[in-house]
Motif scaffolding. Sequence first.
Motif, PDB file in Angstrom:
ATOM      1  N   SER A 152       0.887  -1.072  -0.243  1.00 28.30           N
ATOM      2  CA  SER A 152      -0.260  -0.202   0.563  1.00 28.30           C
ATOM      3  C   SER A 152       1.055   1.198  -0.414  1.00 28.30           C
ATOM      4  CB  SER A 152      -1.349  -0.395   0.708  1.00 28.30           C
ATOM      5  OG  SER A 152      -1.575  -1.250   0.982  1.00 28.30           O
ATOM      6  N   CYS A 153       2.234   0.874   0.654  1.00 28.33           N
ATOM      7  CA  CYS A 153       2.590   2.758   1.080  1.00 28.33           C
ATOM      8  C   CYS A 153       3.949   2.052  -0.936  1.00 28.33           C
ATOM      9  CB  CYS A 153       3.987   2.359   1.817  1.00 28.33           C
ATOM     10  SG  CYS A 153       5.558   3.229   1.447  1.00 28.33           S
ATOM     11  N   ARG A 154       4.204   1.453  -1.003  1.00 27.65           N
ATOM     12  CA  ARG A 154       4.487   1.525  -2.799  1.00 27.65           C
ATOM     13  C   ARG A 154       3.006   1.793  -3.647  1.00 27.65           C
ATOM     14  NH1 ARG A 154       6.447  -3.587  -3.709  1.00 27.65           N
ATOM     15  NH2 ARG A 154       3.867  -3.750  -4.369  1.00 27.65           N
ATOM     16  N   THR A 155       2.133   1.404  -3.273  1.00 26.94           N
ATOM     17  CA  THR A 155       1.293   2.220  -4.213  1.00 26.94           C
ATOM     18  C   THR A 155       1.145   3.569  -4.414  1.00 26.94           C
ATOM     19  OG1 THR A 155      -0.560  -0.210  -4.308  1.00 26.94           O
ATOM     20  CG2 THR A 155      -1.385   1.232  -5.215  1.00 26.94           C
ATOM     21  N   PHE A 156       0.916   4.249  -3.666  1.00 25.92           N
ATOM     22  CA  PHE A 156       0.848   5.374  -2.912  1.00 25.92           C
ATOM     23  C   PHE A 156       1.776   6.308  -3.581  1.00 25.92           C
ATOM     24  CE2 PHE A 156       1.278   9.732  -0.388  1.00 25.92           C
ATOM     25  CZ  PHE A 156       0.237   9.794  -0.476  1.00 25.92           C
ATOM     26  N   PHE A 157       2.921   5.728  -3.498  1.00 24.16           N
ATOM     27  CA  PHE A 157       4.101   6.784  -4.270  1.00 24.16           C
ATOM     28  C   PHE A 157       4.302   6.647  -5.421  1.00 24.16           C
ATOM     29  CE2 PHE A 157       7.389   4.435  -1.006  1.00 24.16           C
ATOM     30  CZ  PHE A 157       7.708   3.021  -2.219  1.00 24.16           C
ATOM     31  N   VAL A 158       3.667   4.914  -5.954  1.00 23.22           N
ATOM     32  CA  VAL A 158       3.890   4.934  -7.240  1.00 23.22           C
ATOM     33  C   VAL A 158       3.035   5.707  -8.284  1.00 23.22           C
ATOM     34  CG1 VAL A 158       3.922   3.343  -8.987  1.00 23.22           C
ATOM     35  CG2 VAL A 158       4.815   2.792  -7.317  1.00 23.22           C
ATOM     36  N   ILE A 159       1.589   5.945  -7.442  1.00 22.97           N
ATOM     37  CA  ILE A 159       0.583   6.759  -8.022  1.00 22.97           C
ATOM     38  C   ILE A 159       1.475   8.716  -8.000  1.00 22.97           C
ATOM     39  CG2 ILE A 159      -1.924   7.731  -7.786  1.00 22.97           C
ATOM     40  CD1 ILE A 159      -2.768   5.149  -7.327  1.00 22.97           C
ATOM     41  N   ARG A 160       2.197   8.485  -6.641  1.00 21.07           N
ATOM     42  CA  ARG A 160       2.569  10.134  -7.143  1.00 21.07           C
ATOM     43  C   ARG A 160       3.439  10.364  -8.170  1.00 21.07           C
ATOM     44  NH1 ARG A 160       1.096  13.579  -2.858  1.00 21.07           N
ATOM     45  NH2 ARG A 160       3.155  15.094  -3.640  1.00 21.07           N
ATOM     46  N   ALA A 161       4.357   9.112  -8.273  1.00 26.60           N
ATOM     47  CA  ALA A 161       4.849   9.601  -9.581  1.00 26.60           C
ATOM     48  C   ALA A 161       4.835   8.863 -11.189  1.00 26.60           C
ATOM     49  CB  ALA A 161       6.096   8.365  -9.360  1.00 26.60           C
ATOM     50  N   VAL A 162       3.425   8.129 -10.488  1.00 26.63           N
ATOM     51  CA  VAL A 162       2.892   7.872 -12.407  1.00 26.63           C
ATOM     52  C   VAL A 162       1.923   9.381 -12.731  1.00 26.63           C
ATOM     53  CG1 VAL A 162       0.568   6.919 -13.265  1.00 26.63           C
ATOM     54  CG2 VAL A 162       1.948   5.678 -12.232  1.00 26.63           C
ATOM     55  N   LEU A 163       1.956   9.962 -11.576  1.00 29.67           N
ATOM     56  CA  LEU A 163       1.195  11.412 -11.937  1.00 29.67           C
ATOM     57  C   LEU A 163       2.452  12.635 -12.564  1.00 29.67           C
ATOM     58  CD1 LEU A 163      -1.835  12.050  -8.973  1.00 29.67           C
ATOM     59  CD2 LEU A 163      -1.618  12.230 -11.450  1.00 29.67           C
ATOM     60  N   HIS A 164       3.574  12.676 -11.950  1.00 27.97           N
ATOM     61  CA  HIS A 164       4.299  12.987 -12.488  1.00 27.97           C
ATOM     62  C   HIS A 164       4.449  13.756 -13.352  1.00 27.97           C
ATOM     63  CE1 HIS A 164       8.428  15.997 -11.557  1.00 27.97           C
ATOM     64  NE2 HIS A 164       8.760  15.578 -11.963  1.00 27.97           N
ATOM     65  N   ALA A 165       5.639  11.355 -14.151  1.00 32.44           N
ATOM     66  CA  ALA A 165       5.618  11.395 -15.488  1.00 32.44           C
ATOM     67  C   ALA A 165       4.341  11.601 -16.482  1.00 32.44           C
ATOM     68  CB  ALA A 165       5.727   9.375 -15.569  1.00 32.44           C
ATOM     69  N   TYR A 166       3.351  11.231 -16.056  1.00 34.71           N
ATOM     70  CA  TYR A 166       2.226  12.320 -17.055  1.00 34.71           C
ATOM     71  C   TYR A 166       2.103  14.056 -17.215  1.00 34.71           C
ATOM     72  CZ  TYR A 166      -2.871  13.195 -18.388  1.00 34.71           C
ATOM     73  OH  TYR A 166      -4.085  13.332 -18.450  1.00 34.71           O
ATOM     74  N   ARG A 167       2.101  14.564 -16.372  1.00 35.79           N
ATOM     75  CA  ARG A 167       2.400  15.703 -16.547  1.00 35.79           C
ATOM     76  C   ARG A 167       3.127  16.855 -17.005  1.00 35.79           C
ATOM     77  NH1 ARG A 167       2.532  15.477 -10.385  1.00 35.79           N
ATOM     78  NH2 ARG A 167       0.438  15.815  -9.395  1.00 35.79           N
TER      79      ARG A 167
END
Length: 383
Positions: A152-167
């Motif tokens: 769950s911890c990893r999923t949280f910051f992976v989503i933040r990373a995905v958002l950064h890569a998307y932007r």
Amino acid sequence: MPICTVCSLKDTHPGVTLGDDGVCSLCTLDAAGDLLENFVYTRRVFEEFTRGGPAPDGDYDCLFMYSGGKDSTYMLDKFVNEYGKRVLAYTFDVPFESTHAAGNIKLARERIPATFMTDSDDDGIKAVMREVFNRTPEKPGKYLDEKLPCVSCRTFFVIRAVLHAYRHRIPYIVLCADPQQILTMESDTREIVRGFYRAFGARLTGESFRSELEQLLFAEDGELPRIVFPFIAMRYAYDPDRIVAELKEKGLYASSPLETHCTLFPLLNYYSFTNWDCMFYKLNAASHRRAVRRDENHDRSTFSISFPRAADLPWIEERLKKVVLEIAADRGDPAAHESELVDLFTRLDASEDAARFLAREFLGMRKTAAGLGITLRSSGARA
């Protein structure tokens, strides 16, 4: 309690069943069909990434999830210095980060010519951890449920990373999970988002990410970053001891894998024992035993921690459980607990310094839990 005659997993382990012959479903590869599709997809994405040229629409070929652990340090060095990729090394500043992991990140910044960035959201990640630890999971559970706080911890910051890569129009995200974890992790960006929503609901998802996740759910396929698992290519040759030795020779790693765990490692063991009656690394130990039983000349493990052949793992597991639950209940003598933990960790090939470092983190488990708002129970495995 019945245990697998090959790998010693208990019949209560989440996602595992024992056959009439006493061999568990992981050892008989009953899960192979479910994993094959994900394996084929992740292998194809890895090959596309490594063979492809520079990304045409931005400054970086990939956003690289960099934790300071041995696996991510090893691959970061390889991607930059062997593959020639333009790498944005993304580190989520987890408030439970080990001081040893932070030291490895400093070494990498000094020696690897990548661009480094740090992201953080202390309140968000702590809220996720409170939710996971204070919730009673459903039984009988699924494979890797005993690692749910970590996942769950990893999923949280992976989503933040995905958002950064998307932007920033970065086409790939590199995630250095070890080889067996790769086969059970979600590799589709949208499914990662949906999985978080299913696990934590609308309220916590909204508090954590506001309305930004809608951008990912409704984006065109070509606009979404794709997940790359680099260890997919070396799953049969994965050797954590060799990786550490190579990194130390290059001056990129100044600790041991046990020392680069986050400070929640004691709580992760508490979670596994109270909910699933197993230590946090039981799957790692089972993987090692399985490999040794099938090929006694090799100690290969598909997980990131290897185990010595001579270790009596069921005995170590029961001793660790006793100490962890006593600490959780604030029972027993701390000096005796420290001595016991040091002995256990050295039996698992930790150095004296690493064993004592870990033991002291276990002794501080109640303080760590209180700081996060986690309620500790001490009655043993839950029904």
